[in-house]
Motif scaffolding. Structure first.
Motif, PDB file in Angstrom:
ATOM      1  N   CYS A   1       0.821  -1.243  -0.033  1.00 47.55           N
ATOM      2  CA  CYS A   1       0.118  -0.077  -0.091  1.00 47.55           C
ATOM      3  C   CYS A   1       0.815   1.241   0.105  1.00 47.55           C
ATOM      4  CB  CYS A   1      -0.952  -0.111   1.137  1.00 47.55           C
ATOM      5  SG  CYS A   1      -1.954   1.575   1.534  1.00 47.55           S
ATOM      6  N   THR A   2       0.508   2.245  -0.629  1.00 39.07           N
ATOM      7  CA  THR A   2       1.319   3.516  -0.927  1.00 39.07           C
ATOM      8  C   THR A   2       1.135   4.310   0.313  1.00 39.07           C
ATOM      9  OG1 THR A   2       0.533   3.795  -3.234  1.00 39.07           O
ATOM     10  CG2 THR A   2       1.114   5.514  -2.116  1.00 39.07           C
ATOM     11  N   PHE A   3       0.051   4.097   1.051  1.00 34.11           N
ATOM     12  CA  PHE A   3      -0.117   4.832   2.299  1.00 34.11           C
ATOM     13  C   PHE A   3       0.406   4.342   3.718  1.00 34.11           C
ATOM     14  CE2 PHE A   3      -4.347   6.266   0.146  1.00 34.11           C
ATOM     15  CZ  PHE A   3      -3.739   7.274  -0.314  1.00 34.11           C
ATOM     16  N   CYS A   4       0.191   3.029   4.057  1.00 31.40           N
ATOM     17  CA  CYS A   4       0.625   2.321   4.936  1.00 31.40           C
ATOM     18  C   CYS A   4       2.024   1.456   4.923  1.00 31.40           C
ATOM     19  CB  CYS A   4      -0.430   1.246   5.775  1.00 31.40           C
ATOM     20  SG  CYS A   4      -0.763   0.004   4.723  1.00 31.40           S
ATOM     21  N   GLY A   5       1.879   1.110   3.629  1.00 30.85           N
ATOM     22  CA  GLY A   5       3.297   0.286   3.482  1.00 30.85           C
ATOM     23  C   GLY A   5       3.472  -1.002   3.966  1.00 30.85           C
ATOM     24  N   ARG A   6       2.363  -1.640   4.577  1.00 32.92           N
ATOM     25  CA  ARG A   6       2.133  -2.846   5.294  1.00 32.92           C
ATOM     26  C   ARG A   6       1.604  -4.159   4.575  1.00 32.92           C
ATOM     27  NH1 ARG A   6       1.916   0.734   9.347  1.00 32.92           N
ATOM     28  NH2 ARG A   6      -0.211   0.560   9.324  1.00 32.92           N
ATOM     29  N   GLU A   7       0.367  -3.553   3.841  1.00 28.93           N
ATOM     30  CA  GLU A   7      -0.481  -4.589   3.327  1.00 28.93           C
ATOM     31  C   GLU A   7      -0.509  -4.483   1.823  1.00 28.93           C
ATOM     32  OE1 GLU A   7      -2.255  -6.758   5.072  1.00 28.93           O
ATOM     33  OE2 GLU A   7      -1.783  -6.099   6.778  1.00 28.93           O
ATOM     34  N   ARG A   8      -0.930  -5.578   1.053  1.00 31.29           N
ATOM     35  CA  ARG A   8      -0.991  -5.463  -0.343  1.00 31.29           C
ATOM     36  C   ARG A   8      -1.974  -4.517  -0.674  1.00 31.29           C
ATOM     37  NH1 ARG A   8      -3.096  -9.606  -2.769  1.00 31.29           N
ATOM     38  NH2 ARG A   8      -2.103  -9.590  -4.749  1.00 31.29           N
ATOM     39  N   GLU A   9      -1.718  -3.808  -1.608  1.00 35.21           N
ATOM     40  CA  GLU A   9      -2.660  -2.717  -2.248  1.00 35.21           C
ATOM     41  C   GLU A   9      -3.748  -3.068  -3.124  1.00 35.21           C
ATOM     42  OE1 GLU A   9      -1.160   1.671  -2.970  1.00 35.21           O
ATOM     43  OE2 GLU A   9      -1.964   1.062  -4.808  1.00 35.21           O
ATOM     44  N   THR A  10      -4.903  -3.569  -2.767  1.00 35.36           N
ATOM     45  CA  THR A  10      -6.041  -3.830  -3.489  1.00 35.36           C
ATOM     46  C   THR A  10      -6.812  -2.564  -3.456  1.00 35.36           C
ATOM     47  OG1 THR A  10      -7.099  -4.858  -1.752  1.00 35.36           O
ATOM     48  CG2 THR A  10      -5.585  -6.331  -3.135  1.00 35.36           C
ATOM     49  N   ILE A  11      -8.032  -2.791  -4.409  1.00 34.08           N
ATOM     50  CA  ILE A  11      -9.124  -1.712  -4.431  1.00 34.08           C
ATOM     51  C   ILE A  11      -9.846  -1.593  -2.904  1.00 34.08           C
ATOM     52  CG2 ILE A  11     -11.272  -0.824  -5.274  1.00 34.08           C
ATOM     53  CD1 ILE A  11     -10.456  -2.303  -8.010  1.00 34.08           C
TER      54      ILE A  11
END
Length: 339
Positions: free
Chosen positions: A210-220
């Motif tokens: 994720c661009t914001f948190c950087g911890r989880e995969r960024e899906t919709i």
């Protein structure tokens, strides 16, 4: 489609395969081929102008079929002159004959091997239509036999663990704004073609986090709802709606992603439309923050909403719609702008 390889974008792969199915579904009738007009046709152009001869038209020669003889072959000039005396000179006839030869006539209808491709009239009709008609034609071929839902609908039903009335979803978000940028953005969410890091990482050397948190995969669903960086913004939106309009919304993943909360059924139409527009602008603002690599903030969301609703207000001539824009603007200007 094979020349693009196996790494083709899934969206375009689906479009091209539906297009192939559409062509295979077409039934070519003899009348479709032989009745291609000679006059004022984009296929038969002489001197950069569509071919037109009043004398030949009045003599009854109006389609390709009329310059073929009974053996299924193009007439010679002598045959043509006997059939349509005094209509064309030899040079103009030979030019017309060469142009007609370039139009493909399927061999099962008596024609010779074509030089150019034959295009079915039904295919020409949708190719000359707008995008909506073209898209509908492809969908009708792909899903008319079983009335099965779209792949994106199946996926969202699975992710959100619910059966969704999709017709109502499409109607609501297309009606809540006349801003084509916002409508196309929501279209990409609904059809699952919005680019995220998870999708981009399949084709580019980028992280899928994720661009914001950087911890989880960024899906919709993570980008729009689950990320803790956007959770605070949505909580502020929910508090604002509760304080200003006395409406309590749950704003769960389904309601944010698809843009409609069941609680809005009990609201006046103008109020429900204003809230839907706010949620839509909120999602668009989150994605614009992702592109700029900024953290989303509630104060900035209100500024974006003010700018967009005032812009629509200026160009909207419908009195009822202008009243909805006023409600939007008042909701922004009168709320407590704190995050």
């Amino acid at each position: 489609m094979n020349k693009f390889g196996s790494n083709m974008n899934p969206f375009w792969s689906d479009v091209f395969s539906a297009y192939d199915e559409f062509k295979h579904e077409l039934v070519v009738e003899a009348s479709d081929v032989w009745q291609i007009p000679i006059f004022l046709s984009s296929k038969i152009v002489i001197g950069r102008k569509p071919f037109w001869k009043r004398k030949l038209f009045d003599a009854g020669c109006r389609s390709i079929n009329d310059i073929y003889n009974s053996q299924g072959e193009l007439m010679s000039f002598e045959e043509f002159r006997r059939t349509y005396p005094g209509c064309l000179n030899a040079l103009t006839f030979e030019t017309l004959r060469c142009l007609v030869q370039r139009i493909s006539i399927p061999s099962e209808f008596g024609g010779k091997k074509p030089i150019g491709p034959f295009i079915h009239p039904a295919l020409l009709q949708i190719l000359n239509a707008d995008c909506r008609q073209y898209y509908d034609a492809l969908l009708n071929v792909r899903y008319k036999k079983t009335d099965s839902p779209l792949p994106s609908q199946i996926k969202w039903n699975s992710i959100l663990s619910s059966n969704i009335f999709w017709g109502h979803i499409y109607y609501r978000y297309k009606r809540c704004s006349k801003n084509t940028t916002l409508i196309w953005f929501q279209d990409r969410i609904v059809h699952r073609i919005l680019t995220t890091n998870t999708f981009a990482s399949k084709f580019m050397d980028v992280s899928d986090l994720c661009t914001f948190c950087g911890r989880e995969r960024e899906t919709i669903q993570h980008l729009m709802v689950a990320c803790e960086e956007v959770g605070a913004m949505w909580q502020s939106v929910k508090d604002m709606i509760r304080d200003r309009l006395k409406i309590t919304l749950e704003l769960n993943p389904q309601e944010i992603i698809l843009g409609f909360d069941p609680a809005l059924y009990e609201c006046p139409r103008e109020t429900a439309t204003a809230i839907q527009r706010l949620i839509l602008i909120g999602k668009w603002y989150i994605y614009s923050c992702k592109v700029r690599k900024e953290k989303p903030r509630f104060v900035n969301l209100l500024q974006k909403m003010k700018i967009l609703t005032q812009a629509e207000f200026m160009y909207d001539h419908d009195k009822n719609e202008r009243e909805i824009r006023v409600r939007d603007i008042n909701m922004v200007l009168c709320c407590n702008q704190t995050c």
